[in-house]
Scaffold this motif. Sequence first.
Motif, short mmCIF file in Angstrom:
data_model
loop_
_atom_site.label_atom_id
_atom_site.label_comp_id
_atom_site.label_asym_id
_atom_site.label_seq_id
_atom_site.Cartn_x
_atom_site.Cartn_y
_atom_site.Cartn_z
N TYR A 23 0.87 -1.17 0.00
CA TYR A 23 0.00 0.00 0.00
C TYR A 23 0.92 1.22 0.00
CZ TYR A 23 -3.97 -2.98 0.90
OH TYR A 23 -4.95 -3.93 0.79
N LEU A 24 0.93 1.96 -1.09
CA LEU A 24 1.88 3.05 -1.29
C LEU A 24 1.20 4.40 -1.12
CD1 LEU A 24 3.52 1.58 -4.51
CD2 LEU A 24 4.26 1.27 -2.13
N ARG A 25 1.66 5.13 -0.15
CA ARG A 25 1.21 6.51 0.06
C ARG A 25 2.43 7.40 -0.14
NH1 ARG A 25 -1.63 3.22 3.51
NH2 ARG A 25 -3.89 3.45 3.40
N LEU A 26 2.84 7.51 -1.39
CA LEU A 26 4.06 8.22 -1.76
C LEU A 26 3.78 9.42 -2.66
CD1 LEU A 26 6.34 5.14 -2.58
CD2 LEU A 26 6.53 6.67 -0.61
N THR A 27 2.52 9.75 -2.86
CA THR A 27 2.16 10.81 -3.80
C THR A 27 1.55 11.99 -3.04
OG1 THR A 27 1.73 9.15 -5.49
CG2 THR A 27 0.81 11.35 -5.86
N PRO A 28 2.21 13.14 -3.08
CA PRO A 28 1.64 14.32 -2.42
C PRO A 28 0.44 14.85 -3.21
CG PRO A 28 3.60 14.93 -3.63
CD PRO A 28 3.46 13.43 -3.76
N HIS A 29 -0.37 15.66 -2.55
CA HIS A 29 -1.51 16.26 -3.26
C HIS A 29 -1.47 17.77 -3.09
CE1 HIS A 29 -3.55 16.75 0.63
NE2 HIS A 29 -3.17 15.52 0.89
N ASP A 30 -2.13 18.46 -4.00
CA ASP A 30 -2.22 19.91 -3.91
C ASP A 30 -3.01 20.30 -2.67
OD1 ASP A 30 -0.85 20.32 -6.31
OD2 ASP A 30 -2.67 20.31 -7.50
N SER A 31 -2.61 21.40 -2.07
CA SER A 31 -3.31 21.91 -0.89
C SER A 31 -3.12 23.41 -0.84
CB SER A 31 -2.76 21.25 0.37
OG SER A 31 -1.43 21.70 0.60
N GLU A 32 -3.60 24.02 0.22
CA GLU A 32 -3.44 25.47 0.34
C GLU A 32 -1.98 25.85 0.55
OE1 GLU A 32 -4.61 26.69 4.74
OE2 GLU A 32 -6.04 25.22 3.94
N ARG A 33 -1.14 24.91 1.01
CA ARG A 33 0.27 25.21 1.27
C ARG A 33 1.21 24.70 0.19
NH1 ARG A 33 4.71 23.30 5.13
NH2 ARG A 33 5.82 25.23 5.48
N GLN A 34 0.80 23.69 -0.56
CA GLN A 34 1.71 23.13 -1.56
C GLN A 34 0.99 22.85 -2.87
OE1 GLN A 34 3.27 19.50 0.09
NE2 GLN A 34 1.60 18.26 -0.68
N GLN A 35 1.77 22.98 -3.94
CA GLN A 35 1.27 22.65 -5.27
C GLN A 35 2.23 21.64 -5.88
OE1 GLN A 35 1.14 25.89 -8.05
NE2 GLN A 35 0.17 24.67 -9.62
#
Length: 162
Positions: A23-35
């Motif tokens: 189970y890979l949780r290695l992908t960031p997502h866009d947010s109010e602080r990061q793109q």
Amino acid sequence: MRLSISHETTYHYDDQVRASIQYLRLTPHDSERQQVLSWQLALPRPVRAQVDPFGNILHVLTMDEPHEAIVIGARGQVEIDEKREAEHESQSSLPFLRFTRLTEADEAIRAFAAKETKKRTDRNALIDLMQALNQHITYTPGATAVDTSAAQAFANGAGVCQ
């Protein structure tokens, strides 16, 4: 601030494994602080993205043929807004307050947490607690097993990530 990220995890098995699931949780997502400007996973086979109940981007890698190793790579670029200190959480914290027989805190863990956080509940208190735990518990292969409780690992001051 623009971050270039490159990560690789390699699993080597002593004996050939017939099948495995990662189970890979290695992908960031866009947010109010990061793109997220660019992102890609390097995996031994194609996978599809989904979102887990906590809002994390999840990929499930299923290897159903014999193998002795798995190499998992992630790389990309993320732009961080340095003026924002933290995100505003939209998820409930209640699932993280549950415990099991193996994760229940004993009195020693509670006293340690109270001492290290000085009973603060802000982000900096959690960072202080994380750093203190890192100093208290040494990563030691073989020190714990899948049925070792958090209290036992804490008391021994050693363990592995299971």
